[in-house]
Structure formats: structure tokens, C-alpha cells
Design a protein around this motif. Structure first.
Motif, mmCIF file in Angstrom:
data_model
loop_
_atom_site.group_PDB
_atom_site.id
_atom_site.type_symbol
_atom_site.label_atom_id
_atom_site.label_comp_id
_atom_site.label_asym_id
_atom_site.label_seq_id
_atom_site.Cartn_x
_atom_site.Cartn_y
_atom_site.Cartn_z
ATOM 1 N N CYS A 93 8.303 -4.711 5.041
ATOM 2 C CA CYS A 93 7.085 -3.912 5.235
ATOM 3 C C CYS A 93 5.850 -4.803 5.210
ATOM 4 O O CYS A 93 4.952 -4.675 6.042
ATOM 5 C CB CYS A 93 7.019 -2.837 4.153
ATOM 6 N N PRO A 145 5.051 3.354 8.928
ATOM 7 C CA PRO A 145 5.727 3.339 7.619
ATOM 8 C C PRO A 145 7.231 3.213 7.786
ATOM 9 O O PRO A 145 7.802 3.574 8.800
ATOM 10 C CB PRO A 145 5.368 4.699 7.022
ATOM 11 N N THR A 178 10.824 4.311 5.877
ATOM 12 C CA THR A 178 11.313 5.309 4.920
ATOM 13 C C THR A 178 12.788 5.047 4.651
ATOM 14 O O THR A 178 13.558 4.804 5.579
ATOM 15 C CB THR A 178 11.148 6.728 5.478
ATOM 16 N N SER A 213 8.769 6.093 0.996
ATOM 17 C CA SER A 213 8.067 5.815 2.245
ATOM 18 C C SER A 213 7.086 4.677 1.960
ATOM 19 O O SER A 213 6.246 4.778 1.063
ATOM 20 C CB SER A 213 7.310 7.055 2.733
ATOM 21 N N ALA A 231 4.417 1.533 3.515
ATOM 22 C CA ALA A 231 3.641 1.053 4.660
ATOM 23 C C ALA A 231 2.688 -0.043 4.190
ATOM 24 O O ALA A 231 2.147 0.018 3.074
ATOM 25 C CB ALA A 231 2.870 2.200 5.295
ATOM 26 N N SER A 284 5.254 5.924 -1.249
ATOM 27 C CA SER A 284 5.343 7.307 -1.737
ATOM 28 C C SER A 284 6.792 7.543 -2.141
ATOM 29 O O SER A 284 7.712 7.290 -1.357
ATOM 30 C CB SER A 284 4.927 8.298 -0.650
ATOM 31 N N PHE A 323 7.627 10.119 10.734
ATOM 32 C CA PHE A 323 6.883 8.953 10.263
ATOM 33 C C PHE A 323 6.725 7.910 11.367
ATOM 34 O O PHE A 323 5.715 7.202 11.434
ATOM 35 C CB PHE A 323 7.587 8.330 9.056
ATOM 36 N N ARG A 383 -3.342 7.117 4.965
ATOM 37 C CA ARG A 383 -1.959 6.660 5.004
ATOM 38 C C ARG A 383 -1.122 7.372 3.937
ATOM 39 O O ARG A 383 0.001 7.809 4.193
ATOM 40 C CB ARG A 383 -1.942 5.147 4.782
ATOM 41 N N THR A 384 -1.697 7.504 2.743
ATOM 42 C CA THR A 384 -0.989 8.170 1.643
ATOM 43 C C THR A 384 -0.685 9.618 1.993
ATOM 44 O O THR A 384 0.430 10.115 1.780
ATOM 45 C CB THR A 384 -1.830 8.111 0.359
ATOM 46 N N ASP A 444 -0.358 11.002 4.925
ATOM 47 C CA ASP A 444 0.609 11.146 6.011
ATOM 48 C C ASP A 444 2.014 10.702 5.618
ATOM 49 O O ASP A 444 2.961 10.936 6.356
ATOM 50 C CB ASP A 444 0.146 10.358 7.239
ATOM 51 N N CYS A 445 2.154 10.045 4.468
ATOM 52 C CA CYS A 445 3.492 9.683 3.987
ATOM 53 C C CYS A 445 4.192 10.866 3.329
ATOM 54 O O CYS A 445 5.379 10.791 3.038
ATOM 55 C CB CYS A 445 3.401 8.537 2.971
#
Length: 548
Positions: A72, A80, A82, A100, A102, A113, A145, A157-158, A160-161
Motif C-alpha cells: 500500500c 484502497p 481491502t 481497508s 490506502a 479501516s 473500493f 478517504r476514511t 469512503d473506506c
């Protein structure tokens, strides 16, 4: 980024219901949120800057997690990654989680996450049928994702995870921020949603929700039939005042479906159990009738014996009546003609002598008494037969075990009397709450088996006695005994050591079931060549007056 934006991201970071963490390039935990503390049981002060992510990863998954996180950080894109892993809290409890991860744009850090999916794993284990659906859901989450466009900052970003809805509203209920999960469900991009009332979008989905402080509810999306668990929380700004709300929602359709499947399965089990009980009742009654059929010849013989001497006595009584009639007619003729002379008197005396009137008058009471006794014996056998043959009522009644044994012995006596001496050692016992006919079937099975175990001549001993809270019955014979290898299988359905056609193998199995149904226990002790003893324990009614 201004202070309001920083506070917004801090609040989102602190209040989300997923465990979030920011990792350094060596996988040191730079920042964790309260949900991370709760999930792993370690305070932030002992985590941030002190521990690494791998400290919380199970040994088996540490190489793989390290590889994913390094990939990553080394990746060129911001999409991201996962994956699932096994992590453990400070107490050593292992959890299945979905991670998850990123890379943060322009920094040697990554944000992760962590969602606890242990419950989902348990459901997968218990319900293999749902495994395909869960894998499909996981696959959809991965594709979701992969489709996320480049996010400009760490907070977005957080958000959308997270696979659940996450929507930030102002104090008027208008959308300020929302994650990709919400946007995809609504079917619009963020520019269309920003500043629009959330209530309008929920109304389009036929979801009624009033934003009134903290609340939780489950709603069904009527269009696609999906169930959602909605939660709202007040958003507290930097001044400590309520300045909007945070809405989260997760899809619980699979959980609902699993619960429905469990309910249907339970209903099917209840129906099958009811059918099994009905079948068992029929099998018990059929086995009882089969046993009666085997004893029918003996019962008929027991009835024929008294009927034989009753018939003989009635024939004799018929002859006696004929002679008495002759004497009475002669006496009546003399009296009617009023000719009581020496000759008539002599004629009557000779007639009485030839008719043996004196013997008849002495013998008639004995004949009647014997015939009445025989009739009573026949009536008792018939009554016991009728009682034994009928189906028990659903309700249990109080019964005297000694009386049940006597009634059963009367039924099987012809099967035993030529082979065994019957010894009864009855004690004083309390009444037992039971189905008397079923216990009679138990006693009959044991007595018939005892008789069949004796080849020529032996002894069958029946004992009853009482111990604290229990009435005990034992049936012991001096027969051939049971081999040790057969003792453990003695109560199995259809197991029999008898020749083909001489036993169904259900007698002792049904016996055991009947005793267990009465809350009792049956045991067996046997020595080959020495005999067998069956012992039954039945609970007694502590206060019989309460059943009146």
C-alpha cells in the motif's frame, strides 16, 4: 485546511463506528480512534507511537498483513486495498476483521479501516448455504473500493473506506458530507447531493425518518426489498454545541434472511417433532398389540379353564333341576289332590331317595360358588385385557405399582406358569404419577422376556420397594443370561437376539422410552448362565393431595 475542516475530520475520525488508524511507514500506529481502543482493549496512550499494527495481528496472518501494508505504501495510486485477517485484542481473543488500507497522498503514511466481521464468520460457519452470498457481498465491496475515485484528503478517504452509509448533516438537515456507499445507493454524485435535504432523498426511497437526536431503527427499502439499520447521532462542533447530525446505515438484509431461515427451520423441526411423537405413539400401541397377539393363545387358555368348569357345573345344575322338578311335581300332585296317605308319603320318599335330593341340596351351593368364582376370574382377565389394550389418555394419573404388576401378571400368567415359579415380594410404596397402561406394557415386556429366557424350569422374582423420592421395581429371572457384548445394545431399536419371526427388537427400546418419559431410569445386570435382573426407578409424587 481551516480549523472547522480539521474539527470536522476529527469528529468523523472519533465518532465513526469502525476502528480507524494511521500507520507510519514501519507500520507503527501513529493515530487510533476510540473504536480501535474498544476493539482491541488498549488505551490510546499505550498504543499511539508505542505499538505496531502487527502487535494486534494473529501469528498466522502477520507476514501477509505486513506485505499488504508495504504494498500500500509503495503503490503509486491511491486506490484502497481491502483484505481479511485475524487480529487479537490485548486479552488474546482472536477476531476476524476486514481491513481497508490506502496510502495518504503525498505522505509515507497509510490509513486503515478495521471492521470486526467475526459475527459474519460465525454465521458462515453455522450456515454454509449463506457462504456464497457472503462471498458475493465481499466481492462487491472490493469492486466498490476499486471504483472509488482519487480522494483529495484524509477525512474523505476514511469515509469512503466504510461500507456503511455515513452522512454529515447541518442543523437544517441538509447534506454536508456523504461517503461513496450513500452516493451509490442514492444514485447521484456528491455535487448533486451537497446542500440538498436528506429527507427528500429518503422520501424518494420511501424511507420515513425524522432527525430527532440520537435514535436507531430498522427500515425496509420497499423498492429493492433491502433492510437497513439506521442510526443518527448529534454532531457537536468545536464550541460544544449541536450543529447538525451524523447518519449511519448498514445493510442487514442477509441477517434478516438468516433469521427468517432459522425461524422456518425451527418451524420445520417442531412439525417433524410432532409427527415423530405421533409415529412413536402408533409404534408403541402396535408393539403392545403385537405382544398381546403373541399371548392370545395363553389368554384364551386362561379363559377356557374357568369356562370349562362353569359349563360342566351348569350341565350338572341342569340335571339337578330336572330331578328337583320331578320331586316338586310329585309333591304338587299329592298336595293338589289332598291325598296324603301312607302310600303317597312312601312314594315321595322313594322319589326323593332315587333323585338324591339331599346330595343335590348340599352340592348346589358349592357348584354356584365355584361357577361364580370362575366367572369372576374370566371377568378379571377380560377387564385386564381391555385395560391393557386401550390407548392411554394424555394426562397422567396416580397409580399403585403393585396393582399394575398384579394386573399384568394376570395377563401373562399362562406364559409363565409352566416354566417358572413366580415369587412376589411387594413392599409398601407411594403412588406414582404415570400412564398406567404404558407401565403395564413395560412390566409385560420384562415378564415375557424373563419367561422366554428360562428354558425348562426356573424362578422369576418381582420386588417393589421405596427409596427417598423413588419407587423401585426389579424383575429377576434365573434364565440363560445376556452376553456382555449385547448389554450395551440391549435398548437399541430393532436389536434382538431372538430367532427371525420371534421378536421385533422394539420391546426393550419402547420399554426404555416409556420409563424415560416418566422421568425414570431402567438398568440391567446379567451373567450368562445365571440370569438377568432389570431394575426400574420411578419418581414419586411428593404431595399427592396437590393433584386432587
Amino acid at each position: 485546511m481551516n480549523s472547522t475542516g480539521n474539527e470536522l475530520y476529527r469528529v468523523i475520525f472519533e465518532t465513526t463506528n469502525s476502528a480507524l488508524a494511521v500507520l507510519e511507514d514501519d507500520l507503527t500506529l501513529a493515530l487510533v480512534n476510540p473504536e480501535f481502543e474498544t476493539l482491541f482493549g488498549v488505551p490510546k496512550a499505550q498504543t499511539e507511537g508505542r505499538r505496531k499494527l502487527l502487535d494486534f495481528v494473529a501469528d498466522i496472518d502477520r507476514p501477509r498483513v505486513a506485505e499488504y501494508q508495504q504494498a500500500c505504501l509503495a503503490g503509486e495510486g491511491l486506490a484502497p486495498q481491502t483484505y481479511e485477517a485475524q487480529m487479537q485484542d490485548i486479552a488474546g481473543n482472536v477476531r476476524h476483521v476486514l481491513i481497508s488500507a490506502a496510502r495518504i497522498d503525498g505522505a509515507s503514511r497509510s490509513v486503515i479501516s478495521i471492521s470486526d466481521i467475526s459475527g459474519r464468520k460465525d454465521v458462515e460457519t453455522r450456515l454454509a448455504k449463506s457462504q456464497v452470498q457472503l462471498f458475493q457481498q465481499h466481492d462487491k465491496l472490493n469492486r466498490l473500493f476499486q471504483q472509488v475515485a482519487a480522494i483529495k484528503n484524509e477525512a474523505e478517504r476514511t469515509m469512503d473506506c466504510i461500507g456503511d452509509w455515513l452522512v454529515l448533516l447541518d442543523d437544517a438537515g441538509r447534506i454536508r458530507r456523504c461517503n461513496n456507499a450513500f452516493r451509490e445507493f442514492i444514485g447521484r454524485d456528491f455535487q448533486e447531493l451537497k446542500g440538498s435535504p436528506l429527507a427528500d432523498h429518503l422520501a424518494e426511497l420511501q424511507i420515513g425518518l425524522r432527525l430527532e437526536g440520537s435514535q436507531s431503527l430498522e427500515v425496509c427499502h420497499e423498492v429493492n426489498g433491502r433492510w437497513l439499520a439506521l442510526d443518527t447521532y448529534p454532531f457537536i462542533d468545536e464550541k460544544g454545541q449541536v450543529n447538525g447530525a451524523v447518519l449511519t446505515a448498514r445493510d442487514i438484509t442477509e441477517t434478516k434472511q438468516i433469521n427468517n431461515q432459522l425461524h422456518e427451520a425451527n418451524q420445520e423441526l417442531e412439525n417433524a417433532y410432532a409427527e415423530l411423537q405421533a409415529t412413536q405413539s402408533r409404534v408403541v400401541q402396535q408393539e403392545k398389540l403385537a405382544t398381546i397377539g403373541q399371548l392370545a393363545a395363553g389368554i384364551a387358555h386362561e379363559i377356557n379353564n374357568p369356562m370349562g368348569f362353569i359349563t360342566s357345573n351348569l350341565t350338572t345344575l341342569q340335571k339337578y333341576v330336572e330331578r328337583l322338578t320331578q320331586v316338586l311335581k310329585a309333591q304338587h300332585s299329592v298336595i293338589r289332590e289332598n291325598q296324603v296317605t301312607a302310600e303317597s308319603r312312601q312314594m315321595l320318599e322313594e322319589l326323593e331317595s332315587s333323585s338324591k335330593l339331599g346330595f343335590i341340596l348340599e352340592d348346589v351351593p358349592a357348584l354356584l360358588e365355584e361357577s361364580l368364582e370362575g366367572a369372576s376370574r374370566v371377568a378379571k382377565i377380560v377387564q385386564d385385557f381391555r385395560t391393557f389394550s386401550r390407548v392411554d389418555s394424555a394426562e397422567k394419573t396416580l397409580a399403585d405399582i403393585n396393582h399394575c404388576l398384579d394386573s399384568t401378571i394376570n395377563m401373562v400368567w399362562n406364559e409363565l406358569k409352566f416354566k417358572a415359579e413366580l415369587v412376589k415380594e411387594y413392599g409398601e410404596v407411594s403412588p406414582v404419577l404415570c400412564h398406567p397402561n404404558r407401565l403395564n406394557q413395560v412390566f409385560m415386556n420384562l415378564l415375557v422376556n424373563a419367561g422366554q429366557a428360562i428354558e425348562r424350569k426356573g424362578t422369576i422374582r418381582i420386588r417393589t420397594w421405596q427409596e427417598p423420592g423413588e419407587v423401585l421395581v426389579s424383575v429377576a429371572d434365573t434364565g440363560c443370561g445376556i452376553p456382555p457384548e449385547n448389554l450395551d445394545r440391549l435398548f437399541e431399536p430393532f436389536f434382538t437376539t431372538k430367532e427371525a419371526g420371534k421378536g421385533t427388537g422394539l420391546g426393550l427400546s419402547i420399554t426404555c422410552d416409556i420409563i424415560k418419559d416418566h422421568g425414570g431410569e431402567i438398568t440391567v445386570a446379567s451373567q450368562p448362565g445365571e440370569g438377568t435382573t432389570f431394575t426400574i426407578r420411578l419418581p414419586v409424587v411428593q404431595n399427592p393431595h396437590q393433584l386432587a
